[in-house]
Design a protein around this motif. Structure first.
Motif, PDB file in Angstrom:
ATOM      1  N   ASP A 514       0.841  -1.194   0.000  1.00  0.00           N
ATOM      2  CA  ASP A 514       0.000   0.000   0.000  1.00  0.00           C
ATOM      3  C   ASP A 514       0.875   1.244   0.000  1.00  0.00           C
ATOM      4  N   GLY A 515       0.835   1.994  -1.103  1.00  0.00           N
ATOM      5  CA  GLY A 515       1.644   3.194  -1.224  1.00  0.00           C
ATOM      6  C   GLY A 515       1.244   4.320  -0.307  1.00  0.00           C
ATOM      7  N   ASP A 516       0.073   4.243   0.324  1.00  0.00           N
ATOM      8  CA  ASP A 516      -0.338   5.293   1.253  1.00  0.00           C
ATOM      9  C   ASP A 516       0.433   5.222   2.571  1.00  0.00           C
ATOM     10  N   LYS A 518       3.992   4.852   4.208  1.00  0.00           N
ATOM     11  CA  LYS A 518       5.385   5.032   3.821  1.00  0.00           C
ATOM     12  C   LYS A 518       6.310   4.917   5.033  1.00  0.00           C
ATOM     13  N   GLY A 547       0.574  -1.999  -6.383  1.00  0.00           N
ATOM     14  CA  GLY A 547       1.218  -1.056  -5.487  1.00  0.00           C
ATOM     15  C   GLY A 547       2.735  -1.046  -5.642  1.00  0.00           C
ATOM     16  N   TRP A 575      -2.031   0.458  -6.036  1.00  0.00           N
ATOM     17  CA  TRP A 575      -2.538   0.582  -4.674  1.00  0.00           C
ATOM     18  C   TRP A 575      -1.779   1.696  -3.958  1.00  0.00           C
ATOM     19  N   GLY A 576      -2.537   2.630  -3.428  1.00  0.00           N
ATOM     20  CA  GLY A 576      -1.908   3.772  -2.768  1.00  0.00           C
ATOM     21  C   GLY A 576      -1.251   4.737  -3.724  1.00  0.00           C
TER      22      GLY A 576
END
Length: 692
Positions: A514-516, A518, A547, A575-576
């Motif tokens: 999930d790129g949201d 970090k 993602g 994703w994200g």
């Protein structure tokens, strides 16, 4: 805002914090378990909402929404001789026309309801049907009741709706095809008789302590709680002696084979290195059985204990309704530090009626918990082997806790091997927050059988250096994931090798992050290696990269797609808001049988390379591959169900035609040596031209 409705009990909606906790799911299992224990059930029916449309000036309401509807004050159209809600779908083209929705939060999770109202059909064609249902948004209705479609007469209906797992279930009224109907006097009451009782973790009081190195016997047929319990002839009868005791190094608690109890088993104390406490069986016959009967969240429970071995027990926890977080076995440490050497061996865990709701609410056969408050806790030495799990909702074997890199404290020396999982409601095997976990020689036959949420057969979540090998996963249902295997969120250096995947509807392999989330919380999905696996008749997405997954190597796998199938050989997502990068596909065989078609979707992935792969069949957007093999790979028996059916034959063009990959593990799917400095055979089975 004046709504004209009477809400007798104020609805509880999820605030922003709770929505966030639900989103991160597995991280807060323990907190949710403890929260459930505080709930109280009322045994008296309670009216939570009355809707009389004669008192409502308009259809703006905090409790419901409408469409195709208006308020009617025409006496010929009123449901009960007073102004009513009228729905008219005669000018629509749709089949399922939902005109009334309760809003989220009016109904509570895990509560049964009785809903009554007056209605008057006003217009109906031959194919018109009026209905009421109880459903989550976007989910097929589990309960659908049809009303009378005879026009001109007011009727009263009372409907019962069983408990739902979440509070976003709602009453929906609708018209199938074209028609008109008037509704009034909607009353919603709780139904305590059909609402499952609140289930908590086991609670006990310790009243005695073992002097250590003592063997205790329990016999449900011939024992006596007034006996010493220190020999088969002087066995205890019930589990109460065990549940009130504190045991120590070298103790053994042995349950007689053929015995059976109802309730829970919650012994206390810890063993020591070389002197574990053993909870197991003695005698001959069926394994001793404990039926939890939804009396507690765990049938067998260990809390803040170490150096334990649980072996050869028959464990159930079943009841009439799904229960959130209900489990067969829960091992739990909280504010403890390091718990050493916990072993679960030879357990038969079946018929666990946990919720199939997405984690953290889902039930499990085996659940390994860690609290996140106080002292950081972890397991150092956890072995789950030779267990058989059947008809378990939601998860088979699930771990938990301390998943964020900001307070990274991974479990160590975790081994999950030689287990058989069948008919699993959601996820099969999920190690979480581990470093160096080994998952091998497990068989999963049927997963995601009942859940509406995302689930996979075997995968790590927030782990480093996981090895998943020699497993066999089949029968994962659906396409909300639905793959056999997965390298998931916040995982580094996952190695998937020598696995067999077949007949999984969602596909073979998911790699995602999930790129949201970090750094520093999330280390990302990096360094995954997928090699020497065999996939047969897996559906939808053979490979999915979703993602920001980095530096993924996928090599020497065999992918067989049976006749007449249409799917994606590769699917991708962001994703994200981020795409995968630096992905290698090398030395793989993509074999499509007659009438099948597979698409490669590259999205906006960067650094994607295909090299020395074999492609046989009808492909859409086949990748650029400078050393592609486009001739028939001449496999031993395409379409067979033995992995060896996908080895190359003597005249295969795949022999010694692959790219040299350093650090390839040195062996193939079947154990044959793979050359380290010479071109290997393309696919999962090594065979040189000199052997042909």
């Amino acid at each position: 805002m004046h709504s004209g409705a009477t809400l007798v009990v104020a609805p509880k909606t999820l605030d922003g914090t709770m929505k966030y906790l639900c989103f991160i799911s597995c991280m807060l299992l323990l907190a949710n378990v403890n929260a459930i224990a505080k709930n109280v059930r009322s045994d008296q029916p309670t009216t939570i909402l009355r809707l009389n449309f004669a008192k409502i000036p308009d259809l703006r309401s905090p409790y419901f929404t409408t469409q195709y509807s208006s308020l009617t004050r025409d006496p010929s159209e009123e449901a009960d001789g007073s102004p009513s809600l009228m729905a008219d779908t005669r000018n629509t083209a749709g089949e399922w026309n939902e005109f009334f929705h309760l809003k989220e939060g009016v109904l509570k999770a895990n509560t049964a309801y009785v809903i009554s109202f007056d209605y008057k059909p006003l217009a109906a064609a031959k194919d018109t049907r009026f209905y009421a249902l109880f459903r989550r948004p976007g989910v097929i209705a589990p309960n659908l009741d049809y009303l009378s479609n005879k026009t001109g007469k007011t009727r009263h209906v009372t409907l019962s709706f069983p408990p739902a797992d979440t509070s976003d279930y709602a009453l929906i009224l609708g018209v199938q095809n074209q028609g008109a109907i008037a509704i009034n006097n909607i009353v919603i009451r709780t139904d305590p008789a059909h609402t499952p009782r609140v289930v908590t973790l086991p609670i006990t009081k310790r009243t005695w302590k073992s002097p250590e190195h003592v063997t205790y016997y329990i016999d449900s047929l011939h024992g006596d709680d007034n006996a010493s319990g220190k020999s088969p002839m002087n066995a205890w009868r019930t589990l109460s002696k065990v549940n009130t005791g504190i045991f120590g190094p070298g103790d053994k608690i042995l349950l007689r084979c053929g015995s059976r109890w109802s309730g829970f088993l919650f012994p206390g104390g810890s063993g020591s290195k070389g002197n574990p406490i053993v909870l197991g069986d003695y005698g001959t016959g069926p394994k001793p059985r404990i039926d939890g009967e939804e009396g507690s969240l765990a049938t067998v429970y260990l809390y803040n204990s170490e150096y334990w071995t649980l072996r050869n027990l028959d464990i159930t926890n079943s009841g009439p309704y799904p229960v959130r977080q209900l489990s067969g076995v829960i091992v739990n440490i909280d504010n403890y530090g390091v718990a050493h050497d916990v072993t679960l061996n030879g357990l038969y865990i079946h018929d666990i009626s946990g919720s199939d709701e997405a984690n953290p609410a889902g039930g499990s056969g085996i659940r390994i918990l860690r609290g996140e408050s106080g002292k950081l806790s972890r397991y150092d030495g956890l072995l789950i082997e030779n267990c058989h799990l059947v008809h378990v909702d939601r998860n088979g074997i699930l771990m938990d806790g301390n998943v964020w890199r900001t307070h990274w404290c991974p479990n160590l020396h975790v081994v999950i091997r030689h287990n058989l999982l069948e008919d699993i409601g959601g996820d099969g095997i999920v190690p979480i927050a581990c470093d160096g976990a080994l998952v091998e020689y497990n068989v999963v036959r049927g997963a995601r059988e009942r859940t509406d949420s995302y689930a996979v057969g075997i995968y790590p979540w927030s782990c480093d250096n996981t090895v998943i090998q020699f497993n066999d996963v089949s029968g994962v249902k659906g396409t909300k994931d639905g793959q056999g295997y997965d390298c998931d969120f916040n995982c580094r250096n996952t190695l998937m090798q020598y696995n067999y995947s077949h007949d999984n509807q969602g596909g073979f392999m998911l790699i995602c992050d999930d790129g949201d989330f970090k750094a520093p919380m999330n280390a990302g999905n990096t360094g995954s290696v997928i090699r020497y696996n065999v996939s047969v008749n897996d559906g939808f997405h053979t490979f999915t990269l979703n993602g920001p997954c980095h530096n993924t190597k996928i090599y020497n796998n065999v992918i067989y797609v049976g006749k007449g199938q249409t799917l994606y050989a590769l699917a991708c997502g962001n994703w994200g808001g981020a795409w995968a990068s630096d992905t290698l596909f090398a030395n793989n065989i993509f074999y499509l049988d007659s009438g099948s078609k597979a698409t490669f979707d590259f999205g906006q992935m960067k650094g994607l390379m295909f090299d020395h792969n074999a492609y046989w069949g009808d492909f859409v957007n086949r990748p650029e591959d400078p050393y592609a093999i486009l001739a028939n790979p001449l496999l031993a028996k395409p379409g067979g169900m033995d992995p060896a059916d996908y080895a190359p034959t003597a005249k295969s063009p795949c022999l010694n035609a692959g790219e040299i990959i350093h650090g390839n593990g040195g062996r193939d799917f079947a154990g044959a040596r793979v050359p380290l400095e010479a071109p290997p055979t393309v696919g999962a089975f090594e065979r040189s031209r000199s052997d042909a």
